[in-house]
Scaffold this active site. Structure first.
Site, mmCIF file in Angstrom:
data_model
loop_
_atom_site.group_PDB
_atom_site.id
_atom_site.type_symbol
_atom_site.label_atom_id
_atom_site.label_comp_id
_atom_site.label_asym_id
_atom_site.label_seq_id
_atom_site.Cartn_x
_atom_site.Cartn_y
_atom_site.Cartn_z
ATOM 1 N N PRO A 157 0.787 -1.239 0.000
ATOM 2 C CA PRO A 157 0.000 0.000 0.000
ATOM 3 C C PRO A 157 0.814 1.281 0.000
ATOM 4 C CG PRO A 157 0.134 -0.850 2.221
ATOM 5 C CD PRO A 157 0.880 -1.829 1.355
ATOM 6 N N CYS A 187 7.432 -11.131 3.991
ATOM 7 C CA CYS A 187 6.938 -11.154 5.372
ATOM 8 C C CYS A 187 6.502 -12.574 5.727
ATOM 9 C CB CYS A 187 5.788 -10.169 5.561
ATOM 10 S SG CYS A 187 4.389 -10.426 4.451
#
Length: 634
Positions: free
Chosen positions: A338, A550
């Site tokens: 984002p 991640c």
């Protein structure tokens, strides 16, 4: 009592052959179960058995058990990145302290972090000093742990003490807390059951919103105090996973409840209902439960100091530093949404240079634009582009290195040496309530040519209402202009960041992990190799390529590094600054089909950063590798 609980857990772990877990004798099991044990937060993260075996061999069974437990809880501090182009850490600390003081006056001592139990006083997360753990240690260096712990004084907010990260702030949280849910005289408290996704957000500080409510006790009225529990997926007969709870189910809170057993140990807090039971299942949006007493207390920073701060995990900030961007350089963020790392890079460059931020989702590109505008950054240019098509080929590219091949909204190819700065168009909401088909047709008559229709049917109105209630789908545009790109010329960027889409098994809190299989984990790795093949072509000789994920999966981390070094001889691992994470994993893994997955070789492990969620740094699981790009002529 302990033997009884062990028997219960053993029975539960062997329940995969039935659709859902039931006790054969509910009266006996309920008599054995202590009420205080039921109304607690002690989730068990369930994995696919083959995946669990894979991770246990990679980390060692005891180490992986600690990782698995840590993933079920949020980090006990919030990490905030200050926009140093607009403010300073000291000014932001002063503003945040004032906000926390207001919240403390409003919610009592919920936000009084100074006297609450902090994660930093919990030594249970410290890595054990065993041979098995040393074999696969991925925790931080001891001096770095001391720096992190020393970042906090007596107050709730402190500056990060890691070198070069003094613009990063830590806001102290606390937990887990024991909560008295008001069970008395055999009468259970009123209860609201929420979805797993909702619960994970609540554990990070959010409220319970209407779409997240699955079930509720009977006779719940607005203003009632309720216990909030979570429905986590259970094994089903088809070999998959499901919650099995139909939305709107009445919760009795007694042993007669079909899903009484599944909620044991999955209570995330207590709150006050903002709607009655009927309202929760009738209205499409809004707050259902105001969480006043939480298992983990983390202040919310939603809509707080927009443009001045950005809530971001510490490893993600470190990834931007690892790229080491310089003023005036041309940088590509391949999977930018984002926009957290994109804006972090822009601030490190003092907004001087050119950052291309690409993502394949129209709406996510709009999110990047919005964040860049909030932070006042002008060096960021956004494109809609699939990372697997980042390199333009043949006639689509000129010989000019800085040429981006763009398609406008009419699919006319435009080639320009100058990056087109994009602006977010203000979205005008359309109210459909109270309109019949004829009235809606009249209001949309002026748009007849564009829509190629003269009316809107009642079915379309219902569809639009559903979209407003459920939010935009993957292919539903939320408005705003996005430029499409055909890709970029080879060797046209000084630095490239590939924060690759991954299995996300390092994100926390996580209450379920059973959807991942060995096959899906391997497929993630194959997908990332294809993206890496694109990224390595776009970096000029002498440039830098940073790869990050991640996830805790070595197949998406160390195995990708091995592939990169073996495939592209002009790549070499480069030191990273600051170095906060631990070393990577050395060795290999042999799959049941005979395929051998190679990881790092001795000497390479110290050149990558692996963040372990079970270590004292208390971060998400994360991985960073930095490559120097040599001459490509050979």
């Amino acid at each position: 009592m302990k033997k009884a609980r062990d028997l219960i857990r053993a029975t539960r772990s062997s329940s995969s052959s039935s659709r859902f877990f039931f006790f054969s004798d509910r009266k006996l099991s309920s008599a054995m179960e202590d009420v205080s044990e039921r109304y607690r937060f002690e989730p068990l993260l369930r994995w696919n058995p083959l995946v669990q075996d894979y991770f246990s061999k990679a980390y060692g069974p005891h180490h992986f058990a600690r990782i698995s437990k840590a993933l079920t809880c949020p980090s006990c501090y919030s990490c905030i990145r200050v926009n140093t182009l607009k403010s300073s850490p000291d000014v932001v600390i002063e503003k945040l302290l004032a906000i926390l003081k207001e919240k403390e006056a409003e919610y009592g001592n919920d936000f009084n972090m100074g006297t609450e139990k902090s994660c930093f006083s919990d030594k249970s997360k410290e890595p054990q000093n065993s041979d098995e753990c040393r074999k696969a240690t991925s925790g931080p260096l001891e001096e770095d742990v001391n720096i992190l712990h020393g970042s906090f004084g007596s107050g709730p907010i402190s500056k990060c003490q890691f070198p070069g990260l003094d613009y990063v702030l830590f806001v102290r949280g606390s937990g887990p807390h024991a909560i008295d849910y008001g069970y008395a005289d055999g009468k259970p408290p009123k209860e609201v059951i929420v979805s797993r996704k909702c619960a994970e957000a609540v554990l990070r500080g959010a409220q319970v919103y209407v779409p997240g409510v699955i079930a509720c006790s009977a006779h719940v009225e607005s203003g009632d105090v309720v216990a909030v529990s979570v429905a986590v997926e259970q094994p089903s007969t088809d070999g998959g996973w499901a919650t099995g709870i139909t939305r709107g189910t009445i919760v009795q809170g007694l042993q007669t409840d079909p899903y009484y057993s599944e909620r044991s140990g999955l209570y995330i807090g207590q709150g006050k209902t903002m709607l009655s039971r009927s309202g929760m299942f009738r209205v499409p949006q809004g707050v259902a439960v105001d969480m006043s007493n939480r298992v983990f207390k983390l202040p919310s920073f939603h809509d707080v100091l927009e443009g001045e701060i950005f809530l971001q995990n510490l490893p993600s900030i470190v990834a931007a530093h690892a790229l080491d961007p310089k003023k005036g350089e041309r940088i590509l963020d391949m999977c930018a949404a984002p926009g957290g790392k994109t804006t972090a890079i822009a601030i490190l460059m003092k907004d001087e240079g050119e950052i291309i931020a690409a993502d394949r989702s129209h709406n996510k590109v709009l999110d990047i634009q919005k964040l860049a505008a909030e932070m006042g950054l002008s060096c960021i240019t956004t494109y809609k582009l699939d990372a697997l098509k980042s390199v333009c080929r043949g006639n689509e590219c000129d010989d000019t290195a800085n040429l981006a091949c763009i398609k406008d909204n009419d699919d006319v190819t435009v080639k320009s040496l100058d990056s087109v700065k994009l602006h977010v168009e203000k979205r005008v909401p359309i109210t459909l309530e109270g309109l019949n088909a004829d009235e809606t047709s009249k209001k949309n008559g002026s748009n007849e040519k564009a829509n190629e229709r003269t009316y809107i049917s009642k079915a379309d109105i219902r569809k639009n209402l559903r979209r407003m209630r459920n939010g935009p789908g993957r292919n539903q545009c939320t408005g705003g202009r996005v430029e499409k790109s055909n890709g970029f010329a080879p060797n046209s960027f000084d630095r490239v960041l590939l924060d690759a889409p991954c299995s996300a098994l390092g994100l926390r809190p996580r209450l379920f992990a059973g959807e991942e299989t060995i096959e899906s984990l391997r497929n993630h790795g194959k997908y990332q190799r294809r993206m890496f093949d694109q990224a390595v072509q776009l970096v000029r000789p002498g440039g830098v390529l940073v790869y990050s994920t991640c996830t805790i999966n070595p197949g998406e981390n160390e195995a990708l590094v091995r592939y990169a070094l073996d495939t592209y001889k002009f790549l070499s691992l480069a030191p990273q600054h600051p170095r906060i994470g631990g070393p990577g994993l050395v060795g290999h893994f042999e799959y049941p089909d005979g395929y051998i997955e190679e990881w790092l070789r001795p000497g390479e492990e110290e050149l990558v950063q692996r963040f372990d969620p079970s270590s004292s740094l208390d971060t998400i699981g994360f991985f960073i590798a930095k490559f120097s790009v040599g001459s490509k002529e050979t």
